[in-house]
Scaffold this motif. Sequence first.
Motif, PDB file in Angstrom:
ATOM      1  N   ALA A 293       0.830  -1.206   0.000  1.00  0.00           N
ATOM      2  CA  ALA A 293       0.000   0.000   0.000  1.00  0.00           C
ATOM      3  C   ALA A 293       0.866   1.258   0.000  1.00  0.00           C
ATOM      4  CB  ALA A 293      -0.925  -0.011   1.217  1.00  0.00           C
ATOM      5  N   HIS A 294       1.987   1.207   0.725  1.00  0.00           N
ATOM      6  CA  HIS A 294       2.903   2.352   0.822  1.00  0.00           C
ATOM      7  C   HIS A 294       3.611   2.604  -0.519  1.00  0.00           C
ATOM      8  CE1 HIS A 294       6.146   4.727   3.019  1.00  0.00           C
ATOM      9  NE2 HIS A 294       6.806   4.378   1.913  1.00  0.00           N
ATOM     10  N   GLU A 295       4.196   1.540  -1.082  1.00  0.00           N
ATOM     11  CA  GLU A 295       4.960   1.726  -2.321  1.00  0.00           C
ATOM     12  C   GLU A 295       4.051   2.118  -3.479  1.00  0.00           C
ATOM     13  OE1 GLU A 295       8.068   2.085  -2.325  1.00  0.00           O
ATOM     14  OE2 GLU A 295       8.360   1.354  -0.288  1.00  0.00           O
ATOM     15  N   VAL A 296       2.875   1.517  -3.551  1.00  0.00           N
ATOM     16  CA  VAL A 296       1.937   1.936  -4.599  1.00  0.00           C
ATOM     17  C   VAL A 296       1.436   3.348  -4.300  1.00  0.00           C
ATOM     18  CG1 VAL A 296      -0.252   1.416  -5.751  1.00  0.00           C
ATOM     19  CG2 VAL A 296       1.368  -0.433  -5.261  1.00  0.00           C
ATOM     20  N   GLY A 297       1.363   3.713  -3.020  1.00  0.00           N
ATOM     21  CA  GLY A 297       1.064   5.101  -2.664  1.00  0.00           C
ATOM     22  C   GLY A 297       2.060   6.062  -3.307  1.00  0.00           C
ATOM     23  N   HIS A 298       3.357   5.704  -3.256  1.00  0.00           N
ATOM     24  CA  HIS A 298       4.361   6.512  -3.973  1.00  0.00           C
ATOM     25  C   HIS A 298       4.042   6.544  -5.465  1.00  0.00           C
ATOM     26  CE1 HIS A 298       7.065   7.298  -0.692  1.00  0.00           C
ATOM     27  NE2 HIS A 298       7.470   6.052  -0.537  1.00  0.00           N
ATOM     28  N   TYR A 299       3.760   5.363  -6.020  1.00  0.00           N
ATOM     29  CA  TYR A 299       3.532   5.258  -7.472  1.00  0.00           C
ATOM     30  C   TYR A 299       2.349   6.131  -7.906  1.00  0.00           C
ATOM     31  CZ  TYR A 299       4.219   2.848 -11.949  1.00  0.00           C
ATOM     32  OH  TYR A 299       4.521   2.557 -13.268  1.00  0.00           O
ATOM     33  N   PHE A 303       4.268  11.350  -1.317  1.00  0.00           N
ATOM     34  CA  PHE A 303       5.598  11.364  -0.703  1.00  0.00           C
ATOM     35  C   PHE A 303       5.455  10.947   0.760  1.00  0.00           C
ATOM     36  CE2 PHE A 303       6.125  13.994  -4.361  1.00  0.00           C
ATOM     37  CZ  PHE A 303       7.447  13.867  -4.718  1.00  0.00           C
ATOM     38  N   HIS A 304       6.588  10.699   1.404  1.00  0.00           N
ATOM     39  CA  HIS A 304       6.541  10.543   2.854  1.00  0.00           C
ATOM     40  C   HIS A 304       6.074  11.871   3.460  1.00  0.00           C
ATOM     41  CE1 HIS A 304      10.008   7.493   2.161  1.00  0.00           C
ATOM     42  NE2 HIS A 304       8.829   6.904   2.061  1.00  0.00           N
ATOM     43  N   PRO A 305       5.264  11.830   4.525  1.00  0.00           N
ATOM     44  CA  PRO A 305       4.856  13.097   5.138  1.00  0.00           C
ATOM     45  C   PRO A 305       6.069  13.854   5.691  1.00  0.00           C
ATOM     46  CG  PRO A 305       4.136  11.213   6.472  1.00  0.00           C
ATOM     47  CD  PRO A 305       4.645  10.667   5.180  1.00  0.00           C
TER      48      PRO A 305
HETATM   49 ZN   LIG Z   1       8.473   5.195   1.061  1.00  0.00          ZN
END
Ligand SMILES: [Zn+2]
Length: 369
Positions: A293-299, A303-305
């Motif tokens: 979920a995090h890496e696809v969030g980047h995709y 960004f990191h908060p």
């Molecule tokens: Zn990350």
Amino acid sequence: MTRLLFAVGVLSLFACTGTSTDSGDANCDGVVEVEQVSLRSDADGVLTVPVAVDANDDAFMVMVARDGGLVSADTVVDAEGDVRLSWEDWLSGRDSLTNAFYASSEVTSLNWPIRAEDAPLGAGEWTVYASTLDADGYPKARQDATVTVVRRSCVAGTPTLKVTVVYAQGLDEDREVATAVEAAVLRWAQIYGAYGLELDVSYASSDLATSVSEPLPGGDEYGPLYEDIGEGVVVVVADDVDGYADLYGEAGGIPGPYVASGHSAVAVSWLVHAGTDAAFTDDEVLVFGETMAHEVGHYLGLFHPVEMDWSLWDALSDTKRCTSESACEAALGDNLMFPYPVCGERSCTEQTVLSDDQSGVLGLNVGFR
Ligand SMILES: [Zn+2]
């Protein structure tokens, strides 16, 4: 060479599936229009990309690709001639909005709007300015580039992202791995589902090596892979990413492209999650799902908060601006996009939270339709 062992529609991304002729919510069908053109940069290395926005369009993405040379997407001008986004406003700051500005590879992707506050679009002739650059980041004149423009009509139903999970060679036959991957995908779907975002997931086997390249600097395996799959986000499950023993996963861009390139994937390591015993505990499965979920969030553009130097932040106004490790873990340790898992002796903090602005960025990505 056939990399995928099942049949998929090649280039289905480029199948235009209808046009909106009326205005109004009745046409909020999430349909995408895709146009691909060859353009040449001018004497200043500038590419002028026209984007004809329809009344019902609520987001677009411009992807610029060039063989063996750097590109960036720099400026968005709306139909009224107003500059809505300029790289110059962002390069020197401490907030990150998109990596489209940074000429780090031979493909760049700019989704617009990025944040809810950047909306709405407004019908008419928009223009995106992009650049062709030399290896040092200076403009390179008169270079050919392939430009793909994806326009999305507003989505009236549940926004849904097409995902293909691709197993590196033989991993789909490893029950320990496949069971954990499927449970992790469910975890990921729950995390996004809590924010009204749905996943449409397919699984595929492949003959990819079990150690895959890092998609951010880019890997030769990802272009042909994406060409075979042709749409959505591709998540590759491997033993490891470029041999790293501590890299959970990596995305090919912020945001990543929906065209074939060396960056068109998210890569995750099952082994880093399972640990040295190569067997998954329930907690390790949960973290695996959070990594997806995090890496696809980047995709999809997040960004990191806060970055781990505690002095660089995302450009979202509702993610807290903390300035130390302890303050950031306290304020944002449960956020999906926190830069690392926060773990004690017995367990890790669940990282599932998205702010309104963060879930807004996901929903505006043209991958959701
Ligand atoms: Zn990350």
